[in-house]
Design an enzyme around this catalytic site. Structure first.
Site, short mmCIF file in Angstrom:
data_model
loop_
_atom_site.label_atom_id
_atom_site.label_comp_id
_atom_site.label_asym_id
_atom_site.label_seq_id
_atom_site.Cartn_x
_atom_site.Cartn_y
_atom_site.Cartn_z
N HIS A 36 4.01 -10.75 10.56
CA HIS A 36 5.07 -10.36 9.57
C HIS A 36 6.59 -10.64 9.93
O HIS A 36 7.04 -10.37 11.06
CB HIS A 36 5.08 -8.89 9.05
N GLU A 51 -6.81 -6.02 8.92
CA GLU A 51 -6.23 -5.46 7.81
C GLU A 51 -6.31 -6.64 6.93
O GLU A 51 -5.81 -8.03 7.18
CB GLU A 51 -4.81 -4.89 8.16
N HIS A 80 -2.05 -1.34 15.29
CA HIS A 80 -2.19 0.12 14.72
C HIS A 80 -3.58 0.17 14.25
O HIS A 80 -3.75 1.35 13.49
CB HIS A 80 -1.22 0.27 13.66
N HIS A 140 0.73 -1.26 0.07
CA HIS A 140 0.17 -0.01 0.12
C HIS A 140 0.92 1.26 -0.15
O HIS A 140 0.56 2.14 0.71
CB HIS A 140 -1.02 -0.02 1.20
N HIS A 155 -6.39 -9.08 13.95
CA HIS A 155 -6.34 -7.88 13.33
C HIS A 155 -7.08 -8.03 11.91
O HIS A 155 -7.02 -9.04 11.27
CB HIS A 155 -5.03 -7.46 13.03
N ASP A 193 0.87 -7.23 14.42
CA ASP A 193 1.74 -6.59 13.52
C ASP A 193 2.90 -6.13 14.28
O ASP A 193 4.07 -5.56 13.64
CB ASP A 193 1.15 -5.30 12.87
N ASP A 219 -4.09 -7.72 4.84
CA ASP A 219 -3.17 -8.73 4.72
C ASP A 219 -3.25 -9.90 5.72
O ASP A 219 -2.40 -10.88 5.41
CB ASP A 219 -1.76 -8.11 4.95
N TYR A 233 10.06 -0.81 9.45
CA TYR A 233 8.67 -1.14 9.75
C TYR A 233 8.16 -0.26 10.71
O TYR A 233 6.82 0.34 10.64
CB TYR A 233 8.69 -2.73 10.27
FE1 FEO Z 1 -1.89 -3.99 9.88
FE2 FEO Z 1 0.07 -6.36 8.70
O1 FEO Z 1 -1.53 -5.29 8.88
#
Ligand code: FEO
Length: 405
Positions: free
Chosen positions: A229, A80, A145, A24, A78, A164, A82, A196
């Site tokens: 991640h 999001e 976040h 993104h 979460h 995250d 991903d 990050y």
């Molecule tokens: Fe907030 Fe890895 O997504």
């Protein structure tokens, strides 16, 4: 792909995305991973899913361990995409599973999927799920976040699934910190952590400190941190917590980053003399040309240094567009504990320097004033002034940096 047992009967079942270069808008030259975890207990429990493009990879990994229809619980830390955009695929395979999620997570999920047939249990900090030999403790981390974010602590395994937080965008065959350091390097890992943090978590420094304090007050023992991640922290999980506290406290090097753009090389020529002045004052200096540098790299290098100079020509009485874009991006990240200054060339009238300082004040960063503006091309006298400007800025940064010792 091979599943990895990270704790007894707890498996990494995620996917490595070697190819992603634009997350993104944030450049990811080293790719990333989407980590999710399967607990093979009396109640089989999946923690998070992966980006939808990789759902087949994670589902295939799960199938190496069990029939996915046997999944009893899906923890959604979460929403999001991903991490959450494969939920429909998992729920199609395990329609009787119960989804454990925060209240805000459920509301967000309702905007992404038809959830009417799915079973939910809304959780808050302190709620638990017993899967058999393991107890999962949920810890809400709103705005770390996203509003829905939470972490899950597996008590008997002393394992924090941190979502995250503590992640890095690194596609690698290494699944653990010690493996990565052995096959790559500590500095590459540190750089990925700062990259990050700077691009995703910088606005949330105070929240990070508060939340880490709350987790420490829970008195839980953590001997592994598994983010969603990058690599898993098993060798020194305490070191990544301390690193986050340091970053949240504004940790930076005694260094200056010059971030500039140029029209006809005049502002570029100014950087050469300013950089020399900084160096001769004994301060390290990094120079980045905005048109040759991805925005997220410029943000990372900004964050690594205690001081930053913006070099911008004046175009139509305002900042050069790339410099304006960088400063707008920076404002959203709400940086702290850095000093800013500006310089640049103009043909007549000027305006870029004035606008840069107005933007620094909007960002609420300390400034070094006045900035330095020259007309058209730098003269020999201008070169000397640039050099002295660099020295004076470096002196100010040294004094400021000393206050953090
Ligand atoms: Fe907030 Fe890895 O997504």
């Amino acid at each position: 792909m091979k599943t990895i047992e990270i704790k007894p009967d707890i498996f990494w079942v995620g996917a490595i995305d070697w190819a992603v270069r634009d997350f993104h808008g944030y450049v990811t030259p080293n790719g990333t991973t989407y980590n999710n975890y399967l607990i093979m207990d009396e109640q089989i429990t999946l923690l998070d899913t992966v980006k939808h493009d990789f759902s087949y990879v994670s589902i295939n990994n799960i199938k190496h361990l069990t029939d996915p229809s046997k999944i009893s619980n899906l923890v959604v830390n979460h929403i999001e995409p991903d991490h959450a955009s494969s939920i429909d695929k998992i729920m199609a395979l395990a329609p009787d599973a119960t989804i454990y999620i925060t209240e805000k997570g459920k509301k967000g999920l309702d905007r992404h999927f038809d959830t009417s047939k799915w079973k939910f249990r809304i959780v808050k900090t302190g709620d638990t799920l017993n899967t058999g030999k393991y107890t999962l403790l949920f810890i809400e981390t709103p705005m770390l976040h996203w509003p829905d974010s939470m972490m899950t602590y597996v008590r008997e395994a002393k394992l924090l699934i941190s979502q995250d937080a503590f992640g890095q965008h690194l596609a690698t065959t290494a699944r653990f910190d010690d493996e990565f350091i052995e096959c790559a390097s500590r500095s590459e890992l540190d750089d990925a952590v700062v990259d990050y943090y700077a691009n995703i978590l910088m606005p949330f420094g105070e929240l990070i400190k508060t939340k880490i304090g709350e987790i420490q007050k829970l008195g839980i023992k953590i001997d592994m941190i598994a983010p969603d991640h990058g690599i898993i922290w098993r060798r020194e999980p305490g070191s990544i917590i301390q690193k986050y506290l340091d970053l949240a406290n504004g940790q930076a090097a005694l260094r200056i980053t010059i971030i500039y753009d140029t029209m006809w090389h005049s502002t570029e020529l100014m950087t050469l003399f300013i950089m020399q002045g900084i160096k001769d004052e004994g301060v390290d200096c990094k120079v980045l040309k905005l048109r040759a540098t991805p925005m997220s790299v410029a943000i990372k290098e900004f964050w690594k240094s205690r001081g930053c100079l913006i070099g911008s020509p004046t175009l139509n009485n305002i900042l050069f567009p790339s410099a304006a874009e960088f400063l707008t991006h920076l404002r959203g990240l709400r940086p702290k504990k850095r000093i800013m200054g500006a310089f640049g060339s103009c043909g007549w009238g000027g305006g870029a320097i004035k606008e840069a300082y107005e933007e620094f004040k909007r960002i609420k960063l300390e400034t070094f004033e006045p900035g330095l503006q020259i007309i058209y091309k730098p003269s020999v006298e201008d070169n000397k002034n640039c050099y002295e400007f660099g020295r004076a800025f470096a002196t100010k940064i040294k004094e400021y940096h000393a206050t953090f010792k």
